[in-house]
Structures are given as C-alpha cells and as structure tokens.
Write a protein that holds these residues in place. Structure first.
Motif, PDB file in Angstrom:
ATOM      1  N   ILE A  86       0.862  -1.180   0.000  1.00  0.00           N
ATOM      2  CA  ILE A  86       0.000   0.000   0.000  1.00  0.00           C
ATOM      3  C   ILE A  86       0.900   1.232   0.000  1.00  0.00           C
ATOM      4  O   ILE A  86       1.786   1.367   0.842  1.00  0.00           O
ATOM      5  CB  ILE A  86      -0.927   0.002   1.224  1.00  0.00           C
ATOM      6  N   VAL A  87       0.675   2.122  -0.946  1.00  0.00           N
ATOM      7  CA  VAL A  87       1.470   3.342  -1.048  1.00  0.00           C
ATOM      8  C   VAL A  87       0.895   4.435  -0.159  1.00  0.00           C
ATOM      9  O   VAL A  87       1.615   5.098   0.587  1.00  0.00           O
ATOM     10  CB  VAL A  87       1.535   3.825  -2.515  1.00  0.00           C
ATOM     11  N   ARG A  88      -0.435   4.602  -0.212  1.00  0.00           N
ATOM     12  CA  ARG A  88      -1.070   5.637   0.604  1.00  0.00           C
ATOM     13  C   ARG A  88      -2.562   5.351   0.721  1.00  0.00           C
ATOM     14  O   ARG A  88      -3.184   4.884  -0.243  1.00  0.00           O
ATOM     15  CB  ARG A  88      -0.842   7.024   0.001  1.00  0.00           C
ATOM     16  N   MET A  89      -3.113   5.661   1.893  1.00  0.00           N
ATOM     17  CA  MET A  89      -4.555   5.572   2.114  1.00  0.00           C
ATOM     18  C   MET A  89      -4.997   6.876   2.768  1.00  0.00           C
ATOM     19  O   MET A  89      -4.515   7.227   3.849  1.00  0.00           O
ATOM     20  CB  MET A  89      -4.906   4.385   3.022  1.00  0.00           C
ATOM     21  N   GLU A  90      -5.911   7.560   2.118  1.00  0.00           N
ATOM     22  CA  GLU A  90      -6.379   8.834   2.655  1.00  0.00           C
ATOM     23  C   GLU A  90      -7.652   9.249   1.932  1.00  0.00           C
ATOM     24  O   GLU A  90      -7.806   9.002   0.729  1.00  0.00           O
ATOM     25  CB  GLU A  90      -5.296   9.911   2.465  1.00  0.00           C
ATOM     26  N   ASN A  91      -8.578   9.881   2.678  1.00  0.00           N
ATOM     27  CA  ASN A  91      -9.815  10.417   2.094  1.00  0.00           C
ATOM     28  C   ASN A  91     -10.597   9.359   1.316  1.00  0.00           C
ATOM     29  O   ASN A  91     -11.210   9.644   0.288  1.00  0.00           O
ATOM     30  CB  ASN A  91      -9.513  11.609   1.178  1.00  0.00           C
ATOM     31  N   GLY A  92     -10.572   8.122   1.818  1.00  0.00           N
ATOM     32  CA  GLY A  92     -11.313   7.054   1.164  1.00  0.00           C
ATOM     33  C   GLY A  92     -10.646   6.498  -0.077  1.00  0.00           C
ATOM     34  O   GLY A  92     -11.221   5.651  -0.767  1.00  0.00           O
ATOM     35  N   GLY A 101       3.896  -3.853 -10.607  1.00  0.00           N
ATOM     36  CA  GLY A 101       4.715  -2.663 -10.411  1.00  0.00           C
ATOM     37  C   GLY A 101       4.009  -1.369 -10.749  1.00  0.00           C
ATOM     38  O   GLY A 101       4.603  -0.290 -10.664  1.00  0.00           O
ATOM     39  N   PHE A 102       2.726  -1.416 -11.112  1.00  0.00           N
ATOM     40  CA  PHE A 102       1.961  -0.207 -11.403  1.00  0.00           C
ATOM     41  C   PHE A 102       1.505   0.443 -10.103  1.00  0.00           C
ATOM     42  O   PHE A 102       1.061  -0.252  -9.186  1.00  0.00           O
ATOM     43  CB  PHE A 102       0.720  -0.506 -12.247  1.00  0.00           C
ATOM     44  N   VAL A 103       1.571   1.752 -10.023  1.00  0.00           N
ATOM     45  CA  VAL A 103       1.038   2.484  -8.872  1.00  0.00           C
ATOM     46  C   VAL A 103      -0.292   3.086  -9.297  1.00  0.00           C
ATOM     47  O   VAL A 103      -0.353   3.931 -10.207  1.00  0.00           O
ATOM     48  CB  VAL A 103       2.010   3.579  -8.400  1.00  0.00           C
ATOM     49  N   CYS A 104      -1.371   2.641  -8.661  1.00  0.00           N
ATOM     50  CA  CYS A 104      -2.702   3.070  -9.080  1.00  0.00           C
ATOM     51  C   CYS A 104      -3.699   2.834  -7.950  1.00  0.00           C
ATOM     52  O   CYS A 104      -3.379   2.206  -6.936  1.00  0.00           O
ATOM     53  CB  CYS A 104      -3.149   2.325 -10.336  1.00  0.00           C
ATOM     54  N   ALA A 105      -4.900   3.333  -8.137  1.00  0.00           N
ATOM     55  CA  ALA A 105      -5.953   3.153  -7.143  1.00  0.00           C
ATOM     56  C   ALA A 105      -6.521   1.742  -7.220  1.00  0.00           C
ATOM     57  O   ALA A 105      -6.738   1.189  -8.312  1.00  0.00           O
ATOM     58  CB  ALA A 105      -7.062   4.179  -7.368  1.00  0.00           C
ATOM     59  N   ASN A 106      -6.733   1.142  -6.053  1.00  0.00           N
ATOM     60  CA  ASN A 106      -7.467  -0.127  -5.930  1.00  0.00           C
ATOM     61  C   ASN A 106      -6.851  -1.278  -6.718  1.00  0.00           C
ATOM     62  O   ASN A 106      -7.557  -2.232  -7.076  1.00  0.00           O
ATOM     63  CB  ASN A 106      -8.930   0.062  -6.353  1.00  0.00           C
ATOM     64  N   ALA A 107      -5.556  -1.205  -6.999  1.00  0.00           N
ATOM     65  CA  ALA A 107      -4.852  -2.260  -7.749  1.00  0.00           C
ATOM     66  C   ALA A 107      -5.468  -2.503  -9.116  1.00  0.00           C
ATOM     67  O   ALA A 107      -5.333  -3.585  -9.691  1.00  0.00           O
ATOM     68  CB  ALA A 107      -4.815  -3.569  -6.941  1.00  0.00           C
ATOM     69  N   ILE A 149      -2.063  -2.777 -24.456  1.00  0.00           N
ATOM     70  CA  ILE A 149      -3.170  -2.953 -23.510  1.00  0.00           C
ATOM     71  C   ILE A 149      -3.240  -1.674 -22.686  1.00  0.00           C
ATOM     72  O   ILE A 149      -2.246  -1.241 -22.113  1.00  0.00           O
ATOM     73  CB  ILE A 149      -2.944  -4.160 -22.575  1.00  0.00           C
ATOM     74  N   SER A 150      -4.432  -1.066 -22.623  1.00  0.00           N
ATOM     75  CA  SER A 150      -4.569   0.221 -21.937  1.00  0.00           C
ATOM     76  C   SER A 150      -5.508   0.114 -20.748  1.00  0.00           C
ATOM     77  O   SER A 150      -6.410  -0.731 -20.718  1.00  0.00           O
ATOM     78  CB  SER A 150      -5.087   1.298 -22.899  1.00  0.00           C
ATOM     79  N   ASP A 151      -5.269   0.977 -19.770  1.00  0.00           N
ATOM     80  CA  ASP A 151      -6.159   1.072 -18.622  1.00  0.00           C
ATOM     81  C   ASP A 151      -6.243   2.532 -18.207  1.00  0.00           C
ATOM     82  O   ASP A 151      -5.385   3.343 -18.574  1.00  0.00           O
ATOM     83  CB  ASP A 151      -5.650   0.210 -17.471  1.00  0.00           C
ATOM     84  N   THR A 152      -7.260   2.856 -17.433  1.00  0.00           N
ATOM     85  CA  THR A 152      -7.492   4.236 -17.011  1.00  0.00           C
ATOM     86  C   THR A 152      -6.911   4.458 -15.627  1.00  0.00           C
ATOM     87  O   THR A 152      -7.290   3.780 -14.680  1.00  0.00           O
ATOM     88  CB  THR A 152      -9.001   4.549 -17.000  1.00  0.00           C
ATOM     89  N   PHE A 153      -5.982   5.395 -15.527  1.00  0.00           N
ATOM     90  CA  PHE A 153      -5.316   5.705 -14.262  1.00  0.00           C
ATOM     91  C   PHE A 153      -5.560   7.169 -13.906  1.00  0.00           C
ATOM     92  O   PHE A 153      -5.654   8.032 -14.795  1.00  0.00           O
ATOM     93  CB  PHE A 153      -3.802   5.510 -14.372  1.00  0.00           C
ATOM     94  N   GLY A 154      -5.644   7.442 -12.612  1.00  0.00           N
ATOM     95  CA  GLY A 154      -5.595   8.813 -12.145  1.00  0.00           C
ATOM     96  C   GLY A 154      -4.168   9.328 -12.201  1.00  0.00           C
ATOM     97  O   GLY A 154      -3.217   8.573 -12.433  1.00  0.00           O
ATOM     98  N   ARG A 155      -4.008  10.634 -11.986  1.00  0.00           N
ATOM     99  CA  ARG A 155      -2.675  11.233 -12.074  1.00  0.00           C
ATOM    100  C   ARG A 155      -2.439  12.138 -10.876  1.00  0.00           C
ATOM    101  O   ARG A 155      -3.320  12.904 -10.489  1.00  0.00           O
ATOM    102  CB  ARG A 155      -2.563  12.081 -13.346  1.00  0.00           C
TER     103      ARG A 155
END
Length: 243
Positions: A86-92, A101-107, A149-155
C-alpha cells in the motif's frame, strides 16, 4: 498521411472462449503497421480475470481497512492480494503498487461494465497478453502490427483520469530526444515522450467508457518496432521523488 484512430465496436459481452482477433475482423480491416489498442477490461474478461465477490473471504486486515475507508471488505481483500504494498490511504482513496509494479488506485480492480456482484482484475501478464494478440493478428492476417493494452489511471497533481499503457508488444514505448538538438541547436538531455501512453489517451477519445468500443486501431503513426516490455515505462524507486 493523417493519423487515424478507428473505433472497433463489439456488441457482444466478451467471454473467455472468444477470439478477439476474429471479432475485430468481422467489422474492421487490419493494415500493415497498425497499432491496436485493447482496453484492459476486454482482456481481463477474455482471460477469465473476473471474480464473483461472493467467492472472496475477507481477512481481518481487509475487514479493518474496509471499515475505515468505506470499502466492501471482499473488494479490499482482492486489492490486497493483487498488491505488493500500500502506497497511501487517505480520504477514502487507496493507492497501491500492484504485483506488476503499477502504482494506481485499488490495484486496478474495477466493478464497472460487469454484472452486479463481480469485479475484474488486471491481466496477470499484460505484456504476454499483448504479444499473444500480436502473434494472433500475424497468423490471421499476415500483417505486422503493434499491440497495446490500456487502462485508465488517475494522475498526481492533475484532476481527471487518462488511459495509459499497461502492456505492450512490438513498439518502442518511449521517444527519447536525449542528445538531439532542439530548434535552436541546444542539446536536449531529459526529454523523453511516453508515446505508448499518448496513443492510449488518444484512443480513449474514440473508445469511451459506455460505447461498447473496447478496441481502437491507430493508423499512420510512424513508430519504431521493439521487443521491450512495459517495465521500461515504470520509474524506478531510486528515481521516484514522490514515493
């Protein structure tokens, strides 16, 4: 020639025994040197990476985190099982580093565009998925192509999400200008363009999220062929100032 991004719509619900290349060829033509962009969701469904939440038994850790962050404990258990840390948990919001090795929300686990009570997980090996599709296209059409292969990530630091590459086959994902002169003759030292991510972002404009268009064909883009893997696009811990 002008760059083209051609949407490929597929009306049926994808299942594990579907041949994705056959589905493309039913409505579209594949040309030499095309780049085919596949959404993560269609790959995950095709590879059976979809689970019923009723089959998941949450651990005590998953129960504890879920109660604190307003998550379904079964979903939280899947997030933990698909993560290195887990990298960070905050504000839900739960940001993790996935087993890839991807850093993203909810794996990258997602409950959208699947029936209620189910969730899709990222492909086990997106590079392998991309290579299998590239080889299948060559077998079916005789054409040399590249696959992303593409996926949607926040930034970080920016609102809104965008599509990025999580698996590649057949193309150099980064256009490196290091050592080349700019228009004033100065030598560039740090400019490297993430072309694979930019191709995914551009393709999402025609694919959308509710258009039943999980594939796009990018045509007339002059890319370099390569056998590198998606790991080339991941910043190392040593170079990452934000982890």
């Amino acid at each position: 020639m002008a760059l083209e991004i051609i949407p490929v719509k597929i009306q049926k619900e994808i299942e594990s025994d579907d041949d994705l290349v056959d589905l493309i060829l039913e409505s579209s033509e594949i040309n030499e040197d095309d780049i085919l962009v596949f959404s993560q969701k269609i790959i995950s469904k095709n590879e059976g990476r979809i689970l019923s939440l009723s089959s998941v038994k949450p651990s005590l850790l998953a129960d504890g985190i879920a109660s604190s962050y307003g998550k379904d404990p079964r979903l939280m258990e899947l997030i933990l099982s698909e993560s290195r840390r887990i990298v960070r948990m905050e504000n839900g919001i739960i940001i993790v580093e996935t087993n890839h090795g991807f850093v993203c929300a909810n794996a990258g686990i997602d409950e959208s565009n699947v029936q209620d009570g189910y969730a899709t997980l990222l492909p086990d090996d997106p590079d392998k998925s991309a290579n299998l599709l590239k080889d299948r296209i060559k077998q079916k059409t005789g054409k040399h192509t590249a696959v992303i292969i593409s996926d949607t990530f926040g930034r970080p630091f920016r609102l809104g999400q965008t599509d990025v590459a999580i698996g590649i086959a057949g193309l150099e994902p980064i256009l490196d200008y290091n050592g080349k002169p700019d228009t004033f003759g100065k030598i560039m030292q740090v400019t490297a363009i993430a072309v694979a991510d930019e191709i995914c972002s551009a393709s999402e404009l025609v694919m959308g999220k509710v258009e039943k268009c999980p594939i796009a064909i990018v045509r007339n883009y002059d890319f370099s062929y390569s056998d590198v893997k998606i790991q080339k696009m991941l910043r190392s811990d040593h170079d990452d100032l934000f982890r």
